[in-house]
Design a protein around this motif. Structure first.
Motif, PDB file in Angstrom:
ATOM      1  N   ILE A  19       0.892  -1.169   0.000  1.00  0.00           N
ATOM      2  CA  ILE A  19       0.000   0.000   0.000  1.00  0.00           C
ATOM      3  C   ILE A  19       0.933   1.222   0.000  1.00  0.00           C
ATOM      4  O   ILE A  19       1.865   1.278   0.822  1.00  0.00           O
ATOM      5  N   PRO A  20       0.737   2.155  -0.928  1.00  0.00           N
ATOM      6  CA  PRO A  20       1.724   3.228  -1.074  1.00  0.00           C
ATOM      7  C   PRO A  20       1.639   4.297   0.014  1.00  0.00           C
ATOM      8  O   PRO A  20       1.191   5.426  -0.223  1.00  0.00           O
ATOM      9  N   ILE A  21       2.069   3.943   1.218  1.00  0.00           N
ATOM     10  CA  ILE A  21       2.026   4.920   2.313  1.00  0.00           C
ATOM     11  C   ILE A  21       3.295   5.772   2.286  1.00  0.00           C
ATOM     12  O   ILE A  21       4.286   5.423   1.650  1.00  0.00           O
ATOM     13  N   LEU A  22       3.221   6.897   2.987  1.00  0.00           N
ATOM     14  CA  LEU A  22       4.306   7.884   2.978  1.00  0.00           C
ATOM     15  C   LEU A  22       5.660   7.261   3.348  1.00  0.00           C
ATOM     16  O   LEU A  22       5.759   6.483   4.296  1.00  0.00           O
ATOM     17  N   LEU A  43      -6.350  19.071   5.829  1.00  0.00           N
ATOM     18  CA  LEU A  43      -7.109  18.329   4.820  1.00  0.00           C
ATOM     19  C   LEU A  43      -6.138  17.419   4.085  1.00  0.00           C
ATOM     20  O   LEU A  43      -5.078  17.877   3.642  1.00  0.00           O
ATOM     21  N   GLU A  44      -6.499  16.135   3.984  1.00  0.00           N
ATOM     22  CA  GLU A  44      -5.659  15.186   3.247  1.00  0.00           C
ATOM     23  C   GLU A  44      -6.466  14.591   2.091  1.00  0.00           C
ATOM     24  O   GLU A  44      -7.615  14.192   2.276  1.00  0.00           O
ATOM     25  N   ILE A  45      -5.854  14.531   0.922  1.00  0.00           N
ATOM     26  CA  ILE A  45      -6.495  13.897  -0.234  1.00  0.00           C
ATOM     27  C   ILE A  45      -5.714  12.609  -0.496  1.00  0.00           C
ATOM     28  O   ILE A  45      -4.562  12.649  -0.931  1.00  0.00           O
ATOM     29  N   GLY A  46      -6.332  11.453  -0.204  1.00  0.00           N
ATOM     30  CA  GLY A  46      -5.649  10.154  -0.311  1.00  0.00           C
ATOM     31  C   GLY A  46      -5.301   9.624   1.071  1.00  0.00           C
ATOM     32  O   GLY A  46      -4.216   9.845   1.590  1.00  0.00           O
ATOM     33  N   THR A  47      -6.255   8.886   1.666  1.00  0.00           N
ATOM     34  CA  THR A  47      -6.091   8.380   3.038  1.00  0.00           C
ATOM     35  C   THR A  47      -5.320   7.069   3.077  1.00  0.00           C
ATOM     36  O   THR A  47      -4.557   6.827   4.021  1.00  0.00           O
ATOM     37  N   ALA A  48      -5.568   6.207   2.070  1.00  0.00           N
ATOM     38  CA  ALA A  48      -5.137   4.793   2.095  1.00  0.00           C
ATOM     39  C   ALA A  48      -5.605   4.167   3.422  1.00  0.00           C
ATOM     40  O   ALA A  48      -6.790   4.233   3.728  1.00  0.00           O
ATOM     41  N   ILE A  49      -4.699   3.626   4.233  1.00  0.00           N
ATOM     42  CA  ILE A  49      -5.152   2.954   5.466  1.00  0.00           C
ATOM     43  C   ILE A  49      -5.019   3.872   6.683  1.00  0.00           C
ATOM     44  O   ILE A  49      -5.069   3.427   7.821  1.00  0.00           O
ATOM     45  N   GLY A  50      -4.829   5.156   6.419  1.00  0.00           N
ATOM     46  CA  GLY A  50      -4.835   6.130   7.519  1.00  0.00           C
ATOM     47  C   GLY A  50      -3.480   6.407   8.137  1.00  0.00           C
ATOM     48  O   GLY A  50      -3.375   7.179   9.093  1.00  0.00           O
ATOM     49  N   PHE A  51      -2.411   5.813   7.578  1.00  0.00           N
ATOM     50  CA  PHE A  51      -1.094   5.942   8.221  1.00  0.00           C
ATOM     51  C   PHE A  51      -0.652   7.404   8.340  1.00  0.00           C
ATOM     52  O   PHE A  51      -0.341   7.881   9.445  1.00  0.00           O
ATOM     53  N   SER A  52      -0.638   8.136   7.221  1.00  0.00           N
ATOM     54  CA  SER A  52      -0.140   9.523   7.303  1.00  0.00           C
ATOM     55  C   SER A  52      -1.053  10.379   8.186  1.00  0.00           C
ATOM     56  O   SER A  52      -0.561  11.186   8.986  1.00  0.00           O
ATOM     57  N   GLY A  97     -15.071   8.655  -1.142  1.00  0.00           N
ATOM     58  CA  GLY A  97     -15.509   9.073  -2.478  1.00  0.00           C
ATOM     59  C   GLY A  97     -14.351   9.644  -3.262  1.00  0.00           C
ATOM     60  O   GLY A  97     -13.219   9.726  -2.764  1.00  0.00           O
ATOM     61  N   ASP A  98     -14.648  10.038  -4.496  1.00  0.00           N
ATOM     62  CA  ASP A  98     -13.642  10.690  -5.327  1.00  0.00           C
ATOM     63  C   ASP A  98     -13.461  12.112  -4.798  1.00  0.00           C
ATOM     64  O   ASP A  98     -14.443  12.871  -4.678  1.00  0.00           O
ATOM     65  N   ALA A  99     -12.235  12.463  -4.493  1.00  0.00           N
ATOM     66  CA  ALA A  99     -11.975  13.795  -3.940  1.00  0.00           C
ATOM     67  C   ALA A  99     -12.550  14.893  -4.836  1.00  0.00           C
ATOM     68  O   ALA A  99     -13.020  15.919  -4.341  1.00  0.00           O
ATOM     69  N   LEU A 100     -12.554  14.651  -6.137  1.00  0.00           N
ATOM     70  CA  LEU A 100     -13.067  15.696  -7.039  1.00  0.00           C
ATOM     71  C   LEU A 100     -14.577  15.872  -6.898  1.00  0.00           C
ATOM     72  O   LEU A 100     -15.111  16.916  -7.267  1.00  0.00           O
TER      73      LEU A 100
HETATM   74  C1  LIG Z   1      -0.421   7.229  -1.933  1.00  0.00           C
HETATM   75  S1  LIG Z   1      -1.892   6.579  -1.270  1.00  0.00           S
HETATM   76  C2  LIG Z   1      -2.158   7.563   0.155  1.00  0.00           C
HETATM   77  C3  LIG Z   1      -1.200   7.252   1.259  1.00  0.00           C
HETATM   78  C4  LIG Z   1      -1.485   7.929   2.578  1.00  0.00           C
HETATM   79  N1  LIG Z   1      -1.576   9.366   2.440  1.00  0.00           N
HETATM   80  C5  LIG Z   1      -0.377   7.596   3.550  1.00  0.00           C
HETATM   81  O1  LIG Z   1       0.750   8.097   3.353  1.00  0.00           O
HETATM   82  O2  LIG Z   1      -0.602   6.832   4.483  1.00  0.00           O
HETATM   83  C6  LIG Z   1      -3.076   7.245  -2.361  1.00  0.00           C
HETATM   84  C7  LIG Z   1      -4.534   6.917  -2.033  1.00  0.00           C
HETATM   85  O3  LIG Z   1      -5.349   7.820  -2.769  1.00  0.00           O
HETATM   86  C8  LIG Z   1      -6.522   7.137  -3.157  1.00  0.00           C
HETATM   87  N2  LIG Z   1      -7.091   7.869  -4.299  1.00  0.00           N
HETATM   88  C9  LIG Z   1      -6.689   7.821  -5.601  1.00  0.00           C
HETATM   89  N3  LIG Z   1      -7.434   8.664  -6.329  1.00  0.00           N
HETATM   90  C10 LIG Z   1      -8.314   9.266  -5.485  1.00  0.00           C
HETATM   91  C11 LIG Z   1      -9.346  10.229  -5.660  1.00  0.00           C
HETATM   92  N4  LIG Z   1      -9.622  10.735  -6.856  1.00  0.00           N
HETATM   93  N5  LIG Z   1     -10.049  10.623  -4.576  1.00  0.00           N
HETATM   94  C12 LIG Z   1      -9.765  10.092  -3.338  1.00  0.00           C
HETATM   95  N6  LIG Z   1      -8.802   9.167  -3.125  1.00  0.00           N
HETATM   96  C13 LIG Z   1      -8.092   8.771  -4.174  1.00  0.00           C
HETATM   97  C14 LIG Z   1      -6.026   5.720  -3.483  1.00  0.00           C
HETATM   98  O4  LIG Z   1      -7.079   4.778  -3.405  1.00  0.00           O
HETATM   99  C15 LIG Z   1      -4.952   5.515  -2.420  1.00  0.00           C
HETATM  100  O5  LIG Z   1      -5.455   4.823  -1.299  1.00  0.00           O
END
Ligand SMILES: C[S@@+](CC[C@H](N)C(=O)[O-])C[C@H]1O[C@@H](n2cnc3c(N)ncnc32)[C@H](O)[C@@H]1O
Length: 196
Positions: A19-22, A43-52, A97-100
């Motif tokens: 999982i591409p975490i930070l 505000l964070e865009i891209g949570t993945a499993i919540g690590f960051s 959802g989609d951030a957009l």
């Molecule tokens: C690089 S990972 C996030 C890692 C996280 N910030 C961390 O470091 O722990 C990117 C995440 O963004 C999500 N993602 C991709 N496109 C997205 C979108 N349009 N809106 C919301 N989430 C999106 C992916 O499903 C993925 O889980």
């Protein structure tokens, strides 16, 4: 009381499951900014499993909160479980959802916006980030160097569009009249931009 001891386990799970975490060095750099800034709202865009988000929550000011957006429902579930495990449900809200689709409904001003999702959409995410920040806020975007492709003469295969988009994104941010921005060549490349 939050139990941040679980962070190690969450990080290990993320790395093991690709999982591409930070990356550690990017996290350390961002933590220095957060320590100094003591943000109330992130505000964070891209949570993945919540690590960051969990790492960032350590540096929130008293009563501070993080809003984080994730498109994949399985990851939202995992992030929520991890947030509960650490015990910071009052500090982190995951939006699915989609951030957009979600960003247009947000209207408050954040101290920090962290962009870490679909690389092809960074320009659009960034427009919202500008709208959702104020003077002194900091916008950070991760993975802007895309494994080094962006600064090399790499120009083939399926990554071409993403690489070109990231190049124009970096150019736009570094030349933006309302920002003091820098490109930090650590980890997978960070943009750090302070709103003037
Ligand atoms: C690089 S990972 C996030 C890692 C996280 N910030 C961390 O470091 O722990 C990117 C995440 O963004 C999500 N993602 C991709 N496109 C997205 C979108 N349009 N809106 C919301 N989430 C999106 C992916 O499903 C993925 O889980």
């Amino acid at each position: 009381m939050p139990n941040y001891e679980y962070l190690k386990e969450i990080e290990e799970y993320g790395r093991k499951n690709k999982i591409p975490i930070l990356l550690d060095e990017s996290l350390e750099y961002i933590e220095i900014i957060l320590k100094e800034k003591k943000p109330k709202r992130i505000l964070e865009i891209g949570t993945a499993i919540g690590f960051s988000a969990l790492c960032f929550s350590k540096y929130l000011a008293e009563g501070g909160r993080i809003d984080t957006i994730e498109i994949e429902s399985l990851r939202v579930e995992q992030a929520e479980a991890n947030i509960e495990k650490v015990g910071v449900q009052d500090k982190i809200r995951v939006m699915e959802g989609d951030a957009l689709d979600i960003l247009p409904y947000l209207n408050e001003k954040y101290d920090i916006v962290f962009i870490d999702a679909a690389k092809g959409k960074y320009n659009e995410f960034f427009e919202h980030a500008i709208r959702l920040t104020k003077s002194g806020s900091i916008i950070i975007a991760d993975n802007v160097l895309y494994k080094g492709y962006v600064l090399s003469d790499y120009n083939k295969h399926k990554q071409r569009t993403a690489v070109n988009k990231l190049r124009s994104f970096i150019d736009m941010v570094l030349n933006h009249p309302d920002l003091d921005a820098r490109l930090v060549e650590i980890g997978d490349g960070l943009i750090v931009a302070e709103v003037k």
